[in-house]
Motif scaffolding. Structure first.
Motif, PDB file in Angstrom:
ATOM      1  N   TRP A 179       0.866  -1.185   0.000  1.00  0.00           N
ATOM      2  CA  TRP A 179       0.000   0.000   0.000  1.00  0.00           C
ATOM      3  C   TRP A 179       0.903   1.236   0.000  1.00  0.00           C
ATOM      4  CZ3 TRP A 179      -5.192   0.256  -0.608  1.00  0.00           C
ATOM      5  CH2 TRP A 179      -5.952  -0.894  -0.373  1.00  0.00           C
ATOM      6  N   PHE A 180       0.525   2.185  -0.832  1.00  0.00           N
ATOM      7  CA  PHE A 180       1.212   3.471  -0.916  1.00  0.00           C
ATOM      8  C   PHE A 180       0.163   4.574  -0.813  1.00  0.00           C
ATOM      9  CE2 PHE A 180       5.576   2.386  -2.317  1.00  0.00           C
ATOM     10  CZ  PHE A 180       5.412   1.026  -2.526  1.00  0.00           C
ATOM     11  N   ARG A 181       0.611   5.785  -0.604  1.00  0.00           N
ATOM     12  CA  ARG A 181      -0.321   6.911  -0.588  1.00  0.00           C
ATOM     13  C   ARG A 181       0.344   8.135  -1.203  1.00  0.00           C
ATOM     14  NH1 ARG A 181      -0.651   7.862   5.998  1.00  0.00           N
ATOM     15  NH2 ARG A 181       1.440   8.772   6.278  1.00  0.00           N
ATOM     16  N   GLY A 214       1.067  17.176  -5.211  1.00  0.00           N
ATOM     17  CA  GLY A 214       2.365  17.827  -5.217  1.00  0.00           C
ATOM     18  C   GLY A 214       3.476  17.042  -4.558  1.00  0.00           C
ATOM     19  N   LYS A 215       3.159  15.858  -4.049  1.00  0.00           N
ATOM     20  CA  LYS A 215       4.172  15.046  -3.373  1.00  0.00           C
ATOM     21  C   LYS A 215       4.329  13.709  -4.073  1.00  0.00           C
ATOM     22  CE  LYS A 215       3.803  17.024   1.255  1.00  0.00           C
ATOM     23  NZ  LYS A 215       3.692  16.729   2.706  1.00  0.00           N
ATOM     24  N   GLU A 216       5.473  13.091  -3.826  1.00  0.00           N
ATOM     25  CA  GLU A 216       5.706  11.782  -4.411  1.00  0.00           C
ATOM     26  C   GLU A 216       4.889  10.736  -3.665  1.00  0.00           C
ATOM     27  OE1 GLU A 216      10.283  12.335  -6.037  1.00  0.00           O
ATOM     28  OE2 GLU A 216       9.830  10.832  -4.523  1.00  0.00           O
ATOM     29  N   ARG A 217       4.614   9.651  -4.371  1.00  0.00           N
ATOM     30  CA  ARG A 217       3.906   8.543  -3.754  1.00  0.00           C
ATOM     31  C   ARG A 217       4.819   7.925  -2.695  1.00  0.00           C
ATOM     32  NH1 ARG A 217       0.531   5.005  -7.941  1.00  0.00           N
ATOM     33  NH2 ARG A 217      -0.018   7.150  -8.428  1.00  0.00           N
ATOM     34  N   GLU A 218       4.257   7.697  -1.496  1.00  0.00           N
ATOM     35  CA  GLU A 218       5.081   7.183  -0.421  1.00  0.00           C
ATOM     36  C   GLU A 218       4.585   5.834   0.071  1.00  0.00           C
ATOM     37  OE1 GLU A 218       5.050   9.748   2.999  1.00  0.00           O
ATOM     38  OE2 GLU A 218       2.967   9.319   3.481  1.00  0.00           O
ATOM     39  N   TYR A 259      -4.926   6.524  -1.566  1.00  0.00           N
ATOM     40  CA  TYR A 259      -4.233   5.285  -1.216  1.00  0.00           C
ATOM     41  C   TYR A 259      -4.293   4.319  -2.402  1.00  0.00           C
ATOM     42  CZ  TYR A 259      -3.628   6.653   3.615  1.00  0.00           C
ATOM     43  OH  TYR A 259      -3.226   7.306   4.762  1.00  0.00           O
ATOM     44  N   TYR A 260      -3.129   3.743  -2.704  1.00  0.00           N
ATOM     45  CA  TYR A 260      -3.004   2.824  -3.827  1.00  0.00           C
ATOM     46  C   TYR A 260      -2.500   1.470  -3.326  1.00  0.00           C
ATOM     47  CZ  TYR A 260      -2.953   7.095  -6.667  1.00  0.00           C
ATOM     48  OH  TYR A 260      -3.260   8.295  -7.261  1.00  0.00           O
ATOM     49  N   CYS A 261      -3.048   0.397  -3.872  1.00  0.00           N
ATOM     50  CA  CYS A 261      -2.429  -0.894  -3.633  1.00  0.00           C
ATOM     51  C   CYS A 261      -1.607  -1.258  -4.871  1.00  0.00           C
ATOM     52  CB  CYS A 261      -3.430  -1.977  -3.285  1.00  0.00           C
ATOM     53  SG  CYS A 261      -4.441  -2.581  -4.640  1.00  0.00           S
ATOM     54  N   ALA A 262      -0.621  -2.104  -4.655  1.00  0.00           N
ATOM     55  CA  ALA A 262       0.294  -2.462  -5.724  1.00  0.00           C
ATOM     56  C   ALA A 262       0.773  -3.896  -5.535  1.00  0.00           C
ATOM     57  CB  ALA A 262       1.485  -1.508  -5.740  1.00  0.00           C
ATOM     58  N   ALA A 263       1.164  -4.512  -6.632  1.00  0.00           N
ATOM     59  CA  ALA A 263       1.616  -5.901  -6.599  1.00  0.00           C
ATOM     60  C   ALA A 263       2.981  -6.028  -7.258  1.00  0.00           C
ATOM     61  CB  ALA A 263       0.617  -6.807  -7.316  1.00  0.00           C
ATOM     62  N   ARG A 264       3.831  -6.880  -6.679  1.00  0.00           N
ATOM     63  CA  ARG A 264       5.141  -7.114  -7.271  1.00  0.00           C
ATOM     64  C   ARG A 264       5.490  -8.595  -7.202  1.00  0.00           C
ATOM     65  NH1 ARG A 264       9.985  -6.655  -3.742  1.00  0.00           N
ATOM     66  NH2 ARG A 264       9.326  -6.939  -1.587  1.00  0.00           N
ATOM     67  N   SER A 265       6.214  -9.064  -8.191  1.00  0.00           N
ATOM     68  CA  SER A 265       6.643 -10.462  -8.197  1.00  0.00           C
ATOM     69  C   SER A 265       8.145 -10.586  -8.273  1.00  0.00           C
ATOM     70  CB  SER A 265       6.014 -11.199  -9.384  1.00  0.00           C
ATOM     71  OG  SER A 265       6.418 -10.587 -10.610  1.00  0.00           O
ATOM     72  N   GLY A 266       8.815  -9.506  -8.592  1.00  0.00           N
ATOM     73  CA  GLY A 266      10.264  -9.570  -8.737  1.00  0.00           C
ATOM     74  C   GLY A 266      10.975  -9.060  -7.508  1.00  0.00           C
ATOM     75  N   TYR A 282      10.925  -3.356  -0.962  1.00  0.00           N
ATOM     76  CA  TYR A 282       9.483  -3.420  -0.735  1.00  0.00           C
ATOM     77  C   TYR A 282       8.870  -2.041  -0.590  1.00  0.00           C
ATOM     78  CZ  TYR A 282      10.820  -2.607   4.126  1.00  0.00           C
ATOM     79  OH  TYR A 282      11.353  -2.082   5.263  1.00  0.00           O
ATOM     80  N   ASP A 283       9.692  -1.034  -0.250  1.00  0.00           N
ATOM     81  CA  ASP A 283       9.156   0.300  -0.025  1.00  0.00           C
ATOM     82  C   ASP A 283       9.394   1.237  -1.211  1.00  0.00           C
ATOM     83  OD1 ASP A 283      11.832   1.614   2.121  1.00  0.00           O
ATOM     84  OD2 ASP A 283      11.879   0.433   0.282  1.00  0.00           O
TER      85      ASP A 283
END
Length: 124
Positions: free
Chosen positions: A36-38, A42-46, A94-101, A105-106
């Motif tokens: 999860w990111f947010r 004007g700011k970067e996704r954190e 708020y965004y969810c995201a998926a990774r396999s590689g 993690y942050d």
């Protein structure tokens, strides 16, 4: 391809709780590590939180540690973010995201798939 759809955002008073959901479809959900990111204007996704494919080894940003909990239901292809004791500074999309590689993690660069985001607004 994995499609992600967030839900559960809204307006909540400071000190209250909210639970975000992220439903996954497409390829099998269980091998992916989820995050999860947010982001505010004007700011970067954190980074907010991340969880391994098994649901163990959760990681949290210091700003949300002890208040937010990430979990996942592989059978239901859903990842959750339980938000407790929310503060006005938690207001964001708020965004969810998926990774396999690999990758950190942050880091947003480690995630290949993203949802469209859900707005969370915390009033003081």
């Amino acid at each position: 391809q994995v499609q992600l759809v967030e839900s559960g955002g809204g307006l909540v008073q400071a000190g209250g709780s909210l639970r975000l959901s992220c439903a996954a479809s497409g390829r099998s959900f269980s091998p992916y590590r989820m995050g999860w990111f947010r982001q505010t204007p004007g700011k970067e996704r954190e980074f907010v939180a991340a969880v391994s494919w098994s649901g163990g080894s959760p990681y949290y940003a210091d700003s949300v540690k002890a208040r937010f909990t990430i979990s996942r239901d592989n059978a239901g292809n859903t990842v959750y973010l339980q938000m407790n004791s929310v503060k006005p500074e938690d207001t964001a999309v708020y965004y969810c995201a998926a990774r396999s590689g690999g990758g950190y993690y942050d880091s947003t660069a480690a995630y290949a798939y993203w949802g469209q985001g859900t707005q969370v607004t915390v009033s003081s």
